[in-house]
Design a protein around this motif. Structure first.
Motif, PDB file in Angstrom:
ATOM      1  N   CYS A 264      -1.380  -7.873   1.062  1.00 18.37           N
ATOM      2  CA  CYS A 264      -1.167  -7.643   2.549  1.00 18.37           C
ATOM      3  C   CYS A 264       0.152  -8.069   3.017  1.00 18.37           C
ATOM      4  CB  CYS A 264      -2.232  -8.570   3.203  1.00 18.37           C
ATOM      5  SG  CYS A 264      -2.376  -8.288   5.019  1.00 18.37           S
ATOM      6  N   ASP A 265       0.506  -6.753   3.874  1.00 17.69           N
ATOM      7  CA  ASP A 265       1.850  -7.107   4.347  1.00 17.69           C
ATOM      8  C   ASP A 265       1.641  -8.006   5.593  1.00 17.69           C
ATOM      9  OD1 ASP A 265       4.602  -6.785   5.187  1.00 17.69           O
ATOM     10  OD2 ASP A 265       4.445  -5.013   6.092  1.00 17.69           O
ATOM     11  N   ILE A 266       2.463  -8.834   5.995  1.00 18.87           N
ATOM     12  CA  ILE A 266       2.500  -9.954   7.226  1.00 18.87           C
ATOM     13  C   ILE A 266       2.750  -9.129   8.505  1.00 18.87           C
ATOM     14  CG2 ILE A 266       3.314 -11.792   8.540  1.00 18.87           C
ATOM     15  CD1 ILE A 266       3.383 -13.381   5.656  1.00 18.87           C
ATOM     16  N   GLU A 267       3.723  -8.315   8.634  1.00 20.83           N
ATOM     17  CA  GLU A 267       4.366  -7.731  10.025  1.00 20.83           C
ATOM     18  C   GLU A 267       3.896  -6.370   9.982  1.00 20.83           C
ATOM     19  OE1 GLU A 267       8.301  -9.020   9.658  1.00 20.83           O
ATOM     20  OE2 GLU A 267       7.882 -10.981  10.716  1.00 20.83           O
ATOM     21  N   MET A 268       2.679  -6.053  10.690  1.00 18.24           N
ATOM     22  CA  MET A 268       2.390  -4.804  11.015  1.00 18.24           C
ATOM     23  C   MET A 268       1.969  -4.729  12.462  1.00 18.24           C
ATOM     24  SD  MET A 268      -0.423  -4.090   8.006  1.00 18.24           S
ATOM     25  CE  MET A 268      -1.312  -5.468   8.324  1.00 18.24           C
TER      26      MET A 268
ATOM     27  N   LEU B  51      -1.624 -12.069   8.717  1.00 18.36           N
ATOM     28  CA  LEU B  51      -2.202 -13.298   9.059  1.00 18.36           C
ATOM     29  C   LEU B  51      -3.653 -13.300   9.660  1.00 18.36           C
ATOM     30  CD1 LEU B  51       0.580 -15.840   9.475  1.00 18.36           C
ATOM     31  CD2 LEU B  51      -0.795 -15.529   7.667  1.00 18.36           C
ATOM     32  N   GLU B  52      -3.645 -12.426  10.793  1.00 21.24           N
ATOM     33  CA  GLU B  52      -4.877 -12.426  11.329  1.00 21.24           C
ATOM     34  C   GLU B  52      -5.775 -11.516  10.517  1.00 21.24           C
ATOM     35  OE1 GLU B  52      -3.019 -11.875  16.035  1.00 21.24           O
ATOM     36  OE2 GLU B  52      -3.094 -10.175  14.540  1.00 21.24           O
ATOM     37  N   LEU B  53      -5.481 -10.553  10.069  1.00 21.48           N
ATOM     38  CA  LEU B  53      -6.515  -9.961   9.083  1.00 21.48           C
ATOM     39  C   LEU B  53      -7.025 -11.182   7.722  1.00 21.48           C
ATOM     40  CD1 LEU B  53      -7.849  -7.539   7.808  1.00 21.48           C
ATOM     41  CD2 LEU B  53      -5.851  -6.970   6.493  1.00 21.48           C
ATOM     42  N   ALA B  54      -6.000 -11.654   7.257  1.00 23.07           N
ATOM     43  CA  ALA B  54      -6.442 -12.631   6.247  1.00 23.07           C
ATOM     44  C   ALA B  54      -7.388 -13.879   6.829  1.00 23.07           C
ATOM     45  CB  ALA B  54      -5.104 -13.522   5.684  1.00 23.07           C
TER      46      ALA B  54
ATOM     47  N   VAL C   8      -4.721  -2.521  10.050  1.00 22.93           N
ATOM     48  CA  VAL C   8      -5.914  -3.570  10.035  1.00 22.93           C
ATOM     49  C   VAL C   8      -7.033  -3.137  10.316  1.00 22.93           C
ATOM     50  CG1 VAL C   8      -6.653  -5.675  11.141  1.00 22.93           C
ATOM     51  CG2 VAL C   8      -4.222  -5.566  10.720  1.00 22.93           C
ATOM     52  N   LYS C   9      -7.595  -2.303  11.001  1.00 26.86           N
ATOM     53  CA  LYS C   9      -8.795  -1.553  11.127  1.00 26.86           C
ATOM     54  C   LYS C   9      -9.081  -0.881   9.955  1.00 26.86           C
ATOM     55  CE  LYS C   9     -11.048   1.659  14.474  1.00 26.86           C
ATOM     56  NZ  LYS C   9     -12.067   2.222  13.247  1.00 26.86           N
ATOM     57  N   GLN C  10      -8.165   0.013   9.483  1.00 30.25           N
ATOM     58  CA  GLN C  10      -8.579   0.458   8.112  1.00 30.25           C
ATOM     59  C   GLN C  10      -8.975  -0.305   7.020  1.00 30.25           C
ATOM     60  OE1 GLN C  10      -5.421   3.569   7.089  1.00 30.25           O
ATOM     61  NE2 GLN C  10      -5.604   4.464   8.766  1.00 30.25           N
ATOM     62  N   ALA C  11      -8.414  -1.447   6.987  1.00 26.60           N
ATOM     63  CA  ALA C  11      -8.559  -2.460   6.020  1.00 26.60           C
ATOM     64  C   ALA C  11      -9.736  -3.243   6.155  1.00 26.60           C
ATOM     65  CB  ALA C  11      -7.493  -3.498   6.084  1.00 26.60           C
ATOM     66  N   LYS C  12     -10.214  -3.303   7.499  1.00 29.10           N
ATOM     67  CA  LYS C  12     -11.744  -3.878   7.776  1.00 29.10           C
ATOM     68  C   LYS C  12     -12.779  -2.754   7.540  1.00 29.10           C
ATOM     69  CE  LYS C  12     -10.220  -6.964  11.351  1.00 29.10           C
ATOM     70  NZ  LYS C  12     -10.470  -7.235  12.845  1.00 29.10           N
TER      71      LYS C  12
ATOM     72  N   LYS D  15       3.576 -21.124  13.295  1.00 35.70           N
ATOM     73  CA  LYS D  15       2.179 -20.711  12.944  1.00 35.70           C
ATOM     74  C   LYS D  15       1.796 -20.455  11.598  1.00 35.70           C
ATOM     75  CE  LYS D  15       0.375 -19.615  17.624  1.00 35.70           C
ATOM     76  NZ  LYS D  15      -0.280 -18.480  18.449  1.00 35.70           N
ATOM     77  N   ILE D  16       2.986 -19.537  10.923  1.00 33.46           N
ATOM     78  CA  ILE D  16       2.886 -19.186   9.622  1.00 33.46           C
ATOM     79  C   ILE D  16       3.130 -20.275   8.687  1.00 33.46           C
ATOM     80  CG2 ILE D  16       4.143 -18.112   7.946  1.00 33.46           C
ATOM     81  CD1 ILE D  16       4.600 -15.794   9.775  1.00 33.46           C
ATOM     82  N   MET D  17       4.227 -21.558   9.050  1.00 32.57           N
ATOM     83  CA  MET D  17       4.241 -22.550   8.208  1.00 32.57           C
ATOM     84  C   MET D  17       3.297 -23.576   8.465  1.00 32.57           C
ATOM     85  SD  MET D  17       7.079 -21.888   7.028  1.00 32.57           S
ATOM     86  CE  MET D  17       7.527 -23.712   6.155  1.00 32.57           C
ATOM     87  N   GLU D  18       2.554 -23.469   9.352  1.00 30.05           N
ATOM     88  CA  GLU D  18       1.335 -24.378   9.653  1.00 30.05           C
ATOM     89  C   GLU D  18       0.216 -23.807   8.683  1.00 30.05           C
ATOM     90  OE1 GLU D  18       0.485 -24.953  13.648  1.00 30.05           O
ATOM     91  OE2 GLU D  18       2.043 -26.292  13.987  1.00 30.05           O
ATOM     92  N   TYR D  19       0.241 -22.610   8.632  1.00 23.15           N
ATOM     93  CA  TYR D  19      -0.858 -21.961   7.777  1.00 23.15           C
ATOM     94  C   TYR D  19      -0.642 -22.111   6.319  1.00 23.15           C
ATOM     95  CZ  TYR D  19      -3.837 -17.914   6.061  1.00 23.15           C
ATOM     96  OH  TYR D  19      -4.714 -17.359   5.457  1.00 23.15           O
ATOM     97  N   ALA D  20       0.600 -22.082   5.929  1.00 26.83           N
ATOM     98  CA  ALA D  20       1.265 -22.668   4.595  1.00 26.83           C
ATOM     99  C   ALA D  20       0.782 -24.082   4.288  1.00 26.83           C
ATOM    100  CB  ALA D  20       2.755 -22.256   4.639  1.00 26.83           C
TER     101      ALA D  20
END
Length: 535
Positions: free
Chosen positions: A54-58, A64-67, A37-41, A203-208
């Motif tokens: 973006c992969d979800i599980e890292m 999701l936090e990155l998104a 995530v740091k590299q992505a930022k 939390k993922i489903m609520e995001y969806a």
């Protein structure tokens, strides 16, 4: 010219996507990658990124936090999630209702190319929006997170609900706002999930759900904002450019389609509560009215309510007299009581004769009746219903009639099963004996043993003595003495270790009790029996 970023902690997965997609055909001129995530930022801060895969599980931080971070700072970037988590396969179609997509690994490249093409079209469309009014354009063009924070501060009254205070706050935050602007709030409330979900999955489903609401209710011909209120609640704030029966009917139909889609794809029940058209300074009062309606909707699932329509009336209905049910419970008619109580609740639903307060009182009276019935049989209800599943049923029991009936069914079923066990007292005695043997080295009290079988200690003592002819304490000592005799006669364990093994920390006390019942101290007993064994 489009630029794309692949974020995945698996390097081979990144290279697979790089080589498997025809980027030139899609019009992607640059493909960047990041494994954290740091590299992505860092990439976002140095390059313009139009699309993020973006992969979800890292490790360290999730996709999701990155998104969320990207959405706050780079709202024009389209995000497509990738995952190898099979449990989320059922959410794939559901997420397609929103502006993001969800692709299950191993990645089908043809499908990925279609999704990227769809994202590119959306980016172009958003940048060319001209059909909205002056106010409507604002809701698309400005950063969603700033707007969300603005409305949350209004709803939580961090910004006072006065026209001048709201106008001043909007000016300070550089948010275009005018006192003449009017809005329609829609409260969305998840009533239950039909699939077991971990907190992370929920939390993922609520995001969806939020993304789906943005597309189906706040997008297209309506400009608006979807705000997460937590605990399965969303608030859609629509910019009211229209009014009248046609607009209300159209919005109600949009809510109905959203509910139907969520039932089908998200495996949940939810209801929508549509408010009246208000100005910004009246939003707090209207949202509170919607919350009251949500709280008092204990009877209906997957339904649309309108404040301007027939309100949810507070119930004046008296609670049922549960005296007859209590007598039936005493006679063991548990299932019959459950049927009658369920039928009664169904009748109250048909008459629209209940609200949250009435349901809470019904639950308390029914719970008291069950607990008193169990107490009469010597069963400790707080022990019987302290397991995680029972506590979960109890926590949700007063939210809706459906949840209350589920709790009653669970509570009655558990009570019936244990009452039948208690009535077969030999079964309880056997369980007590087995428990004592397994925990013989522990400092067991009568209360500890009774708690294991969910019974009142006095009641258990009566059952045990009736079946065995001795008190539990006498049986416990007898078993300890028997084991001590075997260990002394058949092993070379130190006498202090034997004492400890049967639950005696005080060696002197063990020796006195042993001699009192065998006429020999432990050492004498060992010498006598080991010598006789060698003869």
């Amino acid at each position: 010219m489009m630029q794309l970023l692949i974020v995945d902690d698996e390097i081979h997965a990144i290279e697979g996507v790089r080589s498997g997609v025809n980027w030139q055909k899609l019009g992607i001129t640059a493909v960047y990658s990041a494994s954290t995530v740091k590299q992505a930022k860092d990439v976002f801060e140095s390059e313009r990124i139009d699309i993020m895969l973006c992969d979800i599980e890292m490790p360290q931080a999730t996709g999701l936090e990155l998104a969320e971070w990207v959405r706050e700072r780079y709202p024009r970037t389209a995000t497509i999630f990738l995952t190898c988590h099979a449990d989320f396969k059922y959410a794939k179609q559901a997420l397609q209702l929103g502006s993001l997509d969800y692709i299950l690994k191993p990645i089908p490249f043809a499908e990925l190319e279609k999704t990227i093409h769809k994202a590119i079209e959306k980016i172009h469309k958003d940048s060319e929006i001209v059909q909205f009014s002056q106010y409507g354009q604002f809701w698309v063009q400005h950063q969603p997170m700033l707007i969300e924070r603005f409305w949350l501060d209004i709803i939580h009254q961090a910004i006072p609900p006065r026209a001048e205070a709201i106008r001043s706050a909007a000016t300070e935050r550089n948010i275009p706002y005018d006192d003449a602007m009017s809005f329609v709030p829609v409260l969305i409330s998840v009533q239950r999930w039909h699939k077991p979900l971990t907190l992370r999955d929920e939390k993922i489903m609520e995001y969806a759900l939020k993304n789906a609401a943005e597309e189906s209710m706040a997008g297209r011909n309506r400009s608006g904002q979807v705000i997460s209120l937590g605990s399965g609640r969303l608030l859609v704030i629509l910019h009211a450019e229209e009014s009248g029966a046609g607009y209300e009917r159209s919005l109600k139909q949009a809510c109905e389609r959203y509910i139907e889609a969520c039932k089908r794809y998200f495996y949940c029940d939810l209801s929508c509560y549509i408010g009246e058209t208000v100005h910004g300074h009246d939003m707090v009062g209207m949202v509170n009215r919607l919350r009251d309606d949500e709280k008092n909707n204990v009877a209906y699932n997957n339904k649309v309510f309108q404040v301007s329509g027939v309100p949810l009336q507070a119930s004046l209905q008296e609670l049922p007299d549960m005296g007859v049910w209590a007598v039936m419970l005493k006679e063991g008619e548990y299932r019959k009581v459950l049927r009658e109580a369920t039928t009664y609740l169904d009748r109250m639903v048909q008459q629209n004769a209940m609200d949250a307060k009435w349901l809470q009182q019904f639950y308390q009276d029914f719970q008291q009746m069950i607990y008193v019935g169990l107490q009469d049989k010597g069963i400790q209800a707080h022990q019987l219903f302290s397991d995680p599943l029972s506590l979960d049923y109890s926590a949700h029991a007063t939210r809706t009639v459906t949840d209350l009936v589920s709790w009653m069914d669970h509570a009655v079923g558990r009570a019936v099963a244990y009452v039948e066990t208690v009535e077969q007292s030999q079964s309880v005695v056997n369980r007590v004996m087995s428990f004592i043997k397994r925990h013989i080295a522990e400092d067991l009290s009568r209360e500890d043993i009774a708690s294991h079988v969910f019974l009142n200690p006095d009641y258990l003592t009566r059952i045990f003595k009736k079946e065995t002819g001795m008190a539990i304490s006498d049986y416990l000592f007898q078993e300890r003495l028997k084991l001590a005799q075997e260990l002394l006669a058949k092993t070379d364990m130190p006498i202090s270790a034997v004492a400890s093994h049967i639950g005696y920390a005080n060696f002197s006390h063990f020796s006195r009790m042993f001699k009192k019942h065998t006429d020999m101290n432990p050492n004498e007993y060992r010498q006598a029996h080991q010598q006789s064994g060698r003869v």
